[in-house]
Design a protein around this motif. Structure first.
Motif, PDB file in Angstrom:
ATOM      1  N   UNK A 270     -28.386 -19.632   7.268  1.00 27.87           N
ATOM      2  CA  UNK A 270     -28.613 -21.003   7.711  1.00 27.87           C
ATOM      3  C   UNK A 270     -29.755 -21.637   6.918  1.00 27.87           C
ATOM      4  N   UNK A 271     -29.639 -22.929   6.657  1.00 27.56           N
ATOM      5  CA  UNK A 271     -30.695 -23.685   5.997  1.00 27.56           C
ATOM      6  C   UNK A 271     -31.020 -24.919   6.824  1.00 27.56           C
ATOM      7  N   UNK A 272     -32.284 -25.325   6.782  1.00 23.18           N
ATOM      8  CA  UNK A 272     -32.721 -26.503   7.519  1.00 23.18           C
ATOM      9  C   UNK A 272     -32.017 -27.735   6.966  1.00 23.18           C
ATOM     10  N   UNK A 273     -31.271 -28.424   7.804  1.00 21.67           N
ATOM     11  CA  UNK A 273     -30.443 -29.528   7.345  1.00 21.67           C
ATOM     12  C   UNK A 273     -31.273 -30.696   6.833  1.00 21.67           C
ATOM     13  N   UNK A 274     -32.288 -31.075   7.577  1.00 23.55           N
ATOM     14  CA  UNK A 274     -33.068 -32.255   7.184  1.00 23.55           C
ATOM     15  C   UNK A 274     -33.757 -32.094   5.845  1.00 23.55           C
ATOM     16  N   UNK A 275     -34.127 -30.884   5.488  1.00 23.74           N
ATOM     17  CA  UNK A 275     -34.960 -30.696   4.300  1.00 23.74           C
ATOM     18  C   UNK A 275     -34.173 -30.656   3.000  1.00 23.74           C
ATOM     19  N   UNK A 276     -32.874 -30.339   3.058  1.00 20.67           N
ATOM     20  CA  UNK A 276     -32.181 -30.165   1.785  1.00 20.67           C
ATOM     21  C   UNK A 276     -30.789 -30.764   1.725  1.00 20.67           C
ATOM     22  N   UNK A 277     -30.230 -31.154   2.849  1.00 21.54           N
ATOM     23  CA  UNK A 277     -28.832 -31.581   2.780  1.00 21.54           C
ATOM     24  C   UNK A 277     -28.485 -32.494   3.946  1.00 21.54           C
ATOM     25  N   UNK A 278     -29.189 -33.610   4.053  1.00 22.93           N
ATOM     26  CA  UNK A 278     -28.943 -34.537   5.137  1.00 22.93           C
ATOM     27  C   UNK A 278     -27.623 -35.266   4.925  1.00 22.93           C
ATOM     28  N   UNK A 279     -27.110 -35.831   5.990  1.00 24.03           N
ATOM     29  CA  UNK A 279     -25.925 -36.669   5.867  1.00 24.03           C
ATOM     30  C   UNK A 279     -26.296 -37.939   5.118  1.00 24.03           C
ATOM     31  N   UNK A 280     -25.460 -38.286   4.151  1.00 18.20           N
ATOM     32  CA  UNK A 280     -25.711 -39.433   3.289  1.00 18.20           C
ATOM     33  C   UNK A 280     -24.525 -40.383   3.363  1.00 18.20           C
ATOM     34  N   UNK A 281     -24.753 -41.612   2.953  1.00 16.60           N
ATOM     35  CA  UNK A 281     -23.679 -42.600   2.945  1.00 16.60           C
ATOM     36  C   UNK A 281     -22.824 -42.450   1.690  1.00 16.60           C
ATOM     37  N   UNK A 282     -21.524 -42.288   1.899  1.00 10.87           N
ATOM     38  CA  UNK A 282     -20.559 -42.232   0.807  1.00 10.87           C
ATOM     39  C   UNK A 282     -19.576 -43.389   0.963  1.00 10.87           C
ATOM     40  N   UNK A 283     -19.258 -44.033  -0.147  1.00  8.10           N
ATOM     41  CA  UNK A 283     -18.273 -45.106  -0.156  1.00  8.10           C
ATOM     42  C   UNK A 283     -16.910 -44.523  -0.502  1.00  8.10           C
ATOM     43  N   UNK A 284     -15.907 -44.854   0.271  1.00 10.30           N
ATOM     44  CA  UNK A 284     -14.537 -44.436  -0.033  1.00 10.30           C
ATOM     45  C   UNK A 284     -14.018 -45.354  -1.136  1.00 10.30           C
TER      46      UNK A 284
END
Length: 283
Positions: A33-47
């Motif tokens: 497990x890795x800390x989500x906030x520190x390395x891989x947060x949810x980001x906005x992607x455009x379809x």
């Protein structure tokens, strides 16, 4: 509240990460497990594009709204959250990236599941120019460095990581056998894309199996073999010195795994990924 992501399957754990934590999906321990906030947060992607591959599968092409897109490794996935119902009700699913590594977009190819909340939402509600939230690529089901012949075996939607692996392996010059088992042309994903790759790369061979061909499906045109990928076909056609990657329904993978073991393939040469709860194919 801190959130941790399982780097093997994408499951998100909320709260303190204790040493006895076991991922409920793929059963790995807390060290994966890795800390989500520190390395891989949810980001906005455009379809930027939405392409219907067949009656069941639609591909979504996603570009990062801001920042630099992480180059994925073939076989990795992203966690997708198109539905946000509030802090305590977020629908998150994991979808394997199905395109060539190094592109300036991510492509996920989603099978619409009858009871699938997220897959149905993506198919029915998400359109070009919409924004969805997703993570950078994650996962450990990736190609290892090798010059051995590569055998990619997929059943159904399990073709998604195989397609990305195929693209990555083309640069190595190694021999590649791409085996794809589907119901028929109504569920045949990446047919034209695969044929183009085979035509342009002499080291790539394909074997397409249709379980129940439609009346309009033509042998040696739409598909190469009728029925299941049999024990006999595997024994007669796969390289003994190959490196094998499997993805698809559990029954399909168990059959392939057991057949490969029966012809003397070392289990260290057999790699697989589950879409869903992890199972040990050796058991």
């Amino acid at each position: 509240m801190e959130k941790y992501v399982c780097t093997v399957c994408g499951y998100i754990h909320q709260g303190e990460l204790k040493n006895d934590i076991i991922c409920p999906i793929c059963k790995v321990g807390f060290d994966k497990f890795e800390l989500l906030e520190s390395n891989n947060t949810f980001k906005d992607f455009i379809v930027v594009d939405k392409v219907k591959e067949n009656e069941l599968v639609t591909s979504f092409y996603l570009k990062l709204k801001e920042g630099t897109l992480k180059k994925h490794k073939a076989g990795e996935f992203i966690s997708v959250m198109p539905i946000d119902k509030g802090e305590n009700s977020k629908e998150v699913r994991q979808y394997t990236l199905s395109m060539k590594p190094g592109e300036d977009f991510y492509r996920i190819s989603v099978k619409k599941e009858e009871m699938g909340i997220v897959s149905s939402y993506l198919h029915n509600n998400v359109e070009v120019s919409d924004i969805i939230k997703a993570t950078d690529s994650l996962g450990e089901f990736t190609l290892s460095d090798s010059k051995k012949p590569l055998v990619l075996l997929s059943g159904g939607i399990g073709v998604t990581p195989m397609m990305s692996m195929l693209y990555e392996a083309l640069e190595s010059g190694r021999d590649i056998l791409f085996i794809q088992a589907v119901l028929n042309s109504s569920a045949h994903t990446f047919k034209d894309e695969l044929e183009k790759i085979v035509d342009e790369n002499s080291q790539v061979k394909k074997a397409i199996f249709y379980q129940t061909p439609l009346e309009e499906d033509k042998l040696n045109k739409n598909y190469d073999f009728e029925g299941f990928v049999s024990d006999r076909w595997i024994k007669d056609n796969v390289p003994q010195n190959g490196k094998f990657y499997l993805c698809g329904p559990v029954g399909f993978m168990k059959h392939i795994y057991n057949t490969l073991k029966s012809i003397g393939i070392n289990e260290k040469e057999i790699n697989y990924e589950m879409f869903g709860a992890y199972q040990d194919l050796a058991e």
